[in-house]
Design a protein around this motif. Structure first.
Motif, PDB file in Angstrom:
ATOM      1  N   LEU A 152       8.505 -42.641  -7.970  1.00 28.51           N
ATOM      2  CA  LEU A 152       9.138 -42.854  -6.679  1.00 28.51           C
ATOM      3  C   LEU A 152       8.044 -43.252  -5.680  1.00 28.51           C
ATOM      4  CD1 LEU A 152      11.814 -42.623  -5.066  1.00 28.51           C
ATOM      5  CD2 LEU A 152      11.087 -40.304  -4.430  1.00 28.51           C
ATOM      6  N   VAL A 153       8.171 -44.468  -5.051  1.00 30.22           N
ATOM      7  CA  VAL A 153       7.193 -44.950  -4.077  1.00 30.22           C
ATOM      8  C   VAL A 153       7.877 -45.050  -2.717  1.00 30.22           C
ATOM      9  CG1 VAL A 153       7.637 -47.353  -4.732  1.00 30.22           C
ATOM     10  CG2 VAL A 153       5.554 -46.782  -3.471  1.00 30.22           C
ATOM     11  N   THR A 154       7.206 -44.572  -1.675  1.00 30.45           N
ATOM     12  CA  THR A 154       7.760 -44.532  -0.323  1.00 30.45           C
ATOM     13  C   THR A 154       6.757 -45.172   0.643  1.00 30.45           C
ATOM     14  OG1 THR A 154       8.866 -42.447  -0.870  1.00 30.45           O
ATOM     15  CG2 THR A 154       8.685 -43.019   1.477  1.00 30.45           C
ATOM     16  N   ASP A 155       7.262 -46.054   1.559  1.00 30.43           N
ATOM     17  CA  ASP A 155       6.378 -46.684   2.538  1.00 30.43           C
ATOM     18  C   ASP A 155       6.248 -45.813   3.781  1.00 30.43           C
ATOM     19  OD1 ASP A 155       8.652 -47.090   4.104  1.00 30.43           O
ATOM     20  OD2 ASP A 155       8.933 -49.158   3.421  1.00 30.43           O
ATOM     21  N   SER A 156       5.602 -46.372   4.823  1.00 31.22           N
ATOM     22  CA  SER A 156       5.323 -45.594   6.037  1.00 31.22           C
ATOM     23  C   SER A 156       6.178 -46.015   7.210  1.00 31.22           C
ATOM     24  CB  SER A 156       3.828 -45.731   6.406  1.00 31.22           C
ATOM     25  OG  SER A 156       3.016 -45.183   5.412  1.00 31.22           O
ATOM     26  N   GLY A 157       7.277 -46.749   6.934  1.00 31.24           N
ATOM     27  CA  GLY A 157       8.127 -47.195   8.024  1.00 31.24           C
ATOM     28  C   GLY A 157       8.833 -46.039   8.696  1.00 31.24           C
ATOM     29  N   MET A 158       9.465 -46.386   9.811  1.00 26.78           N
ATOM     30  CA  MET A 158      10.220 -45.386  10.579  1.00 26.78           C
ATOM     31  C   MET A 158      11.637 -45.916  10.778  1.00 26.78           C
ATOM     32  SD  MET A 158       8.254 -42.814  10.984  1.00 26.78           S
ATOM     33  CE  MET A 158       9.081 -41.875  12.270  1.00 26.78           C
ATOM     34  N   PRO A 159      12.607 -45.448   9.998  1.00 28.31           N
ATOM     35  CA  PRO A 159      12.439 -44.471   8.920  1.00 28.31           C
ATOM     36  C   PRO A 159      11.843 -45.128   7.675  1.00 28.31           C
ATOM     37  CG  PRO A 159      14.703 -45.196   9.029  1.00 28.31           C
ATOM     38  CD  PRO A 159      14.010 -45.862  10.183  1.00 28.31           C
ATOM     39  N   PRO A 160      11.247 -44.325   6.784  1.00 23.72           N
ATOM     40  CA  PRO A 160      10.631 -44.873   5.573  1.00 23.72           C
ATOM     41  C   PRO A 160      11.685 -45.286   4.556  1.00 23.72           C
ATOM     42  CG  PRO A 160      10.449 -42.483   5.602  1.00 23.72           C
ATOM     43  CD  PRO A 160      11.046 -42.860   6.920  1.00 23.72           C
ATOM     44  N   LEU A 161      11.288 -46.215   3.676  1.00 20.46           N
ATOM     45  CA  LEU A 161      12.131 -46.646   2.571  1.00 20.46           C
ATOM     46  C   LEU A 161      11.449 -46.267   1.273  1.00 20.46           C
ATOM     47  CD1 LEU A 161      13.302 -50.232   3.675  1.00 20.46           C
ATOM     48  CD2 LEU A 161      14.544 -48.068   3.849  1.00 20.46           C
ATOM     49  N   SER A 162      12.270 -45.870   0.288  1.00 16.39           N
ATOM     50  CA  SER A 162      11.748 -45.460  -1.017  1.00 16.39           C
ATOM     51  C   SER A 162      12.377 -46.299  -2.107  1.00 16.39           C
ATOM     52  CB  SER A 162      12.035 -43.966  -1.271  1.00 16.39           C
ATOM     53  OG  SER A 162      11.405 -43.148  -0.306  1.00 16.39           O
ATOM     54  N   ASN A 163      11.708 -46.336  -3.257  1.00 11.25           N
ATOM     55  CA  ASN A 163      12.188 -47.110  -4.388  1.00 11.25           C
ATOM     56  C   ASN A 163      11.730 -46.420  -5.661  1.00 11.25           C
ATOM     57  OD1 ASN A 163      13.340 -49.170  -5.895  1.00 11.25           O
ATOM     58  ND2 ASN A 163      11.474 -50.419  -5.817  1.00 11.25           N
ATOM     59  N   SER A 164      12.637 -46.293  -6.631  1.00 10.30           N
ATOM     60  CA  SER A 164      12.318 -45.676  -7.915  1.00 10.30           C
ATOM     61  C   SER A 164      12.033 -46.766  -8.932  1.00 10.30           C
ATOM     62  CB  SER A 164      13.477 -44.790  -8.387  1.00 10.30           C
ATOM     63  OG  SER A 164      13.166 -44.173  -9.623  1.00 10.30           O
ATOM     64  N   THR A 165      10.905 -46.669  -9.594  1.00 10.82           N
ATOM     65  CA  THR A 165      10.474 -47.679 -10.557  1.00 10.82           C
ATOM     66  C   THR A 165      10.058 -46.978 -11.836  1.00 10.82           C
ATOM     67  OG1 THR A 165       9.681 -49.091  -8.775  1.00 10.82           O
ATOM     68  CG2 THR A 165       8.888 -49.587 -10.990  1.00 10.82           C
ATOM     69  N   ASP A 166      10.497 -47.507 -12.987  1.00 11.41           N
ATOM     70  CA  ASP A 166      10.076 -46.971 -14.283  1.00 11.41           C
ATOM     71  C   ASP A 166       8.835 -47.696 -14.762  1.00 11.41           C
ATOM     72  OD1 ASP A 166      12.108 -45.201 -14.314  1.00 11.41           O
ATOM     73  OD2 ASP A 166      13.393 -46.329 -15.711  1.00 11.41           O
ATOM     74  N   ILE A 167       7.851 -46.914 -15.170  1.00 14.85           N
ATOM     75  CA  ILE A 167       6.655 -47.460 -15.793  1.00 14.85           C
ATOM     76  C   ILE A 167       6.788 -47.302 -17.302  1.00 14.85           C
ATOM     77  CG2 ILE A 167       4.146 -47.312 -15.991  1.00 14.85           C
ATOM     78  CD1 ILE A 167       5.086 -48.279 -13.313  1.00 14.85           C
ATOM     79  N   LYS A 168       6.660 -48.385 -18.054  1.00 11.58           N
ATOM     80  CA  LYS A 168       6.720 -48.319 -19.517  1.00 11.58           C
ATOM     81  C   LYS A 168       5.327 -47.972 -20.039  1.00 11.58           C
ATOM     82  CE  LYS A 168       7.901 -51.019 -23.632  1.00 11.58           C
ATOM     83  NZ  LYS A 168       8.359 -52.337 -24.134  1.00 11.58           N
ATOM     84  N   VAL A 169       5.241 -46.764 -20.673  1.00 11.01           N
ATOM     85  CA  VAL A 169       3.969 -46.294 -21.219  1.00 11.01           C
ATOM     86  C   VAL A 169       4.022 -46.433 -22.734  1.00 11.01           C
ATOM     87  CG1 VAL A 169       2.354 -44.377 -21.381  1.00 11.01           C
ATOM     88  CG2 VAL A 169       3.691 -44.703 -19.292  1.00 11.01           C
ATOM     89  N   GLN A 170       3.110 -47.248 -23.302  1.00 10.69           N
ATOM     90  CA  GLN A 170       3.024 -47.436 -24.752  1.00 10.69           C
ATOM     91  C   GLN A 170       1.881 -46.564 -25.273  1.00 10.69           C
ATOM     92  OE1 GLN A 170       2.574 -51.780 -24.797  1.00 10.69           O
ATOM     93  NE2 GLN A 170       4.522 -51.879 -25.897  1.00 10.69           N
ATOM     94  N   VAL A 171       2.227 -45.631 -26.190  1.00  7.96           N
ATOM     95  CA  VAL A 171       1.215 -44.821 -26.857  1.00  7.96           C
ATOM     96  C   VAL A 171       0.914 -45.497 -28.186  1.00  7.96           C
ATOM     97  CG1 VAL A 171       0.602 -42.548 -27.751  1.00  7.96           C
ATOM     98  CG2 VAL A 171       2.045 -42.747 -25.709  1.00  7.96           C
ATOM     99  N   CYS A 172      -0.315 -45.923 -28.363  1.00  5.83           N
ATOM    100  CA  CYS A 172      -0.686 -46.778 -29.490  1.00  5.83           C
ATOM    101  C   CYS A 172      -1.724 -46.086 -30.364  1.00  5.83           C
ATOM    102  CB  CYS A 172      -1.247 -48.106 -28.982  1.00  5.83           C
ATOM    103  SG  CYS A 172      -0.163 -48.943 -27.807  1.00  5.83           S
ATOM    104  N   THR A 173      -1.886 -46.625 -31.597  1.00  2.36           N
ATOM    105  CA  THR A 173      -2.929 -46.165 -32.508  1.00  2.36           C
ATOM    106  C   THR A 173      -4.189 -46.970 -32.235  1.00  2.36           C
ATOM    107  OG1 THR A 173      -1.311 -45.602 -34.193  1.00  2.36           O
ATOM    108  CG2 THR A 173      -3.608 -45.886 -34.908  1.00  2.36           C
TER     109      THR A 173
END
Length: 570
Positions: free
Chosen positions: A518-539
């Motif tokens: 979840l990332v939130t800016d510094s506006g008044m009022p602030p806006l937030s956005n949910s983003t999925d990060i794809k994490v690859q666990v590799c050999t």
């Protein structure tokens, strides 16, 4: 002995006799003649009687070829032995007047400045005569036998009979290049030998005398008043000023130099010399305005490139007045200010007033109305009232639009008057858009890779980004999503105002995992956005990362449940 040159036949001719005076006369002795002209080249010109000593010449002599012969005379006995001598025998060739005077050139050229004093030397004529210079055969006298043309006097020039100097005879006043029938006079010069006597031989040459110019005539305008008309707003040549100058064309005494000495207060005019015809070309270099000044009066002076002679000056005819009338032209309306600068906040409501355009018609003496229209509106955001010039919005103003550059949006408007024919003008409206917090932030990158057996469990450095600008963007707050239990496996640590570090708390099996942030800016009022990060666990083996088997995607929640179950059994 002396022998005249050019004797006529018959030959040989006796030129003298050599005698031998001895105590005792020898009858068997003979004379012998030697030297150049006898037994040496030129051979056999002279000969001697062996018995009597009489000297003979065998052909005509040319003094100009050989003037003296130096011979030797001796006597010999029958055996050829020299008895007396040798003694010198000089034969001198007596000159005859057989050569005409010859000028070194067939045509001579000289110059004399107009107005020169009487007796001024123009040039020197020289001729030569091959005859004996010690006789009158080579004494020359010079004379002018013809002058062409013979006006204003047949005796304008005189030549010194002995020196050959040609001098002026005409008075300085009459030696006027501008009044003479020609600027070049041809003189036929005769050189006569025998000191000019009637029996002398002659030679002829031609002398060309050029009367050169001095700046003794000031240039004068052909008219005291010149008039011209020009449309307002136009530039270029409006008038050619004509002058007369009696001096020699294509010289500094004839070439004109013009200057504007009065009336050019706005420096709108310049005058330049036409090198082909000496005319003055009057230019309008700055557009004239009919409404400001409809009539211009200029005072222009003309001078020569070279200074005038001391006794000549520039008179009233060397100045002229020029009247320039400015013709009215229907000019297009002019926007003020141009560009017009306004500041508006983005996302203002539709129909909001942006600006009121101001275009005025410069044709003040005409009563004209002005109508407005949009000429260029790249995003189609604006509309203008054709009568009042008010500009309103027809769409949402978006600072993040690709048509906005450095927070500025530009539109061009046109104003048209009702003249005949109508004239138009254009003006630019620049809108500086203030930012609203109307864009939620996001994170990057969206994919990360980590080794399943890595000792360093740092996964990725993520950064926040926002289409908005400060203060509606950074600093960003980046945190784990709202799913429960994520904090047991993941950790997000702030690095600076824009970036945070994502770290694993435990090692994971090889697979793909979605991590919600979840990332939130510094506006008044602030806006937030949910983003999925794809994490690859590799050999990872020998610095090579193999992620091909990590093809199953697991949610962090499922992963957390499996982890909790394994802990319970422990």
């Amino acid at each position: 002995m002396y022998v005249p040159e050019n004797q006529r036949a018959p030959f040989p001719k006796s030129i003298g006799k050599v005698s031998v005076i001895t105590v005792e006369k020898q009858e068997n002795h003979s004379f012998r003649l030697t030297g150049k002209g006898a037994d040496q080249e030129p051979k056999d010109v002279f000969s001697i009687n062996r018995m009597t000593g009489e000297v003979m010449v065998s052909r005509p002599l040319d003094r100009e070829a050989i003037a003296f012969y130096h011979l030797q005379v001796s006597t010999t006995d029958p055996s050829g032995k020299t008895v007396e001598g040798p003694v010198q025998l000089d034969v001198s060739v007596i000159d005859q007047n057989d050569n005409r005077p010859i000028f070194s050139e067939t045509r001579y050229a000289g110059e004399v400045l107009e107005g020169s004093a009487t007796g001024t030397t123009v040039m020197t004529m020289t001729a030569s005569d091959a005859d004996d210079p010690n006789t009158e055969n080579a004494v020359l006298r010079y004379i002018i036998v013809k002058q062409s043309p013979d006006k204003p006097s047949p005796n304008m020039f005189y030549i010194d009979p002995e020196k050959g100097d040609i001098v002026t005879v005409i008075s300085p006043k009459l030696l006027d290049r501008e009044t003479l029938p020609t600027t070049q006079y041809e003189l036929e010069i005769v050189a006569k030998d025998m000191a000019g006597s009637d029996v002398g031989l002659t030679g002829t040459a031609t002398a060309t005398v050029t009367i050169t110019d001095k700046n003794d005539h000031a240039p004068e305008f052909t008219h005291s008043l010149f008039q011209a008309s020009v449309q307002e707003g136009w530039t270029g040549v409006v008038l050619n000023l004509t002058v007369d100058d009696r001096d020699d064309p294509a010289t500094g005494a004839w070439r004109a130099a013009y200057s504007i000495i009065n009336g050019n207060t706005g420096h709108s005019f310049e005058v330049h010399t036409n090198l082909d015809n000496n005319e003055g070309m009057l230019y309008v270099v700055k557009p004239l305005d009919y409404e400001s000044t409809a009539f211009h009066t200029l005072l222009i002076k003309v001078e020569n490139e070279d200074p005038l002679v001391p006794d000549v000056g520039y008179g009233p005819s060397s100045t002229a007045t020029v009247h320039v009338q400015v013709l009215d032209v229907n000019e297009g309306p002019v926007f003020f200010p141009d560009p017009m600068m306004v500041t508006k906040r983005e996302n203002v409501p539709l129909g909001s007033l942006v600006a009121t355009l101001n275009a005025t018609d410069p044709d003040l003496l005409q009563i004209q109305s002005v109508r407005y229209a949009v000429l260029k509106d790249p995003a189609n955001w604006l509309v203008v009232n054709p009568v009042s010039g008010t500009v309103n919005t027809t769409a949402i103003l978006d600072r993040e639009s690709p048509f906005v550059h450095e927070n500025r949006y530009s539109a061009v408007f046109m104003a048209t008057d009702n003249g005949s024919p109508p004239a138009t003008g254009t003006g630019t409206l620049i809108i500086t858009l203030e930012d609203d917090n109307d864009n939620a932030p996001s994170v990057y990158p969206t994919v990360a890779r980590v080794c399943e057996d890595a000792k360093d469990l740092s996964v990725v450095m993520v950064g926040g980004q926002d289409k908005d600008i400060s203060p509606n963007a950074a600093p960003f707050r980046i945190e784990l999503g709202k799913q429960p239990g994520l904090e047991k496996m993941w950790k997000v640590t702030k690095v600076n105002n824009t970036h945070s570090q994502v770290t694993l708390l435990h090692s994971l099996q090889r697979a793909n995992y979605n991590l919600p942030l979840l990332v939130t800016d510094s506006g008044m009022p602030p806006l937030s956005n949910s983003t999925d990060i794809k994490v690859q666990v590799c050999t990872c083996k020998k610095s090579k990362m193999d992620c091909s088997a990590a093809d199953s995607t697991r949610s962090s929640l499922v992963l957390l449940c499996l982890l909790l179950l394994s802990l319970l059994y422990l």
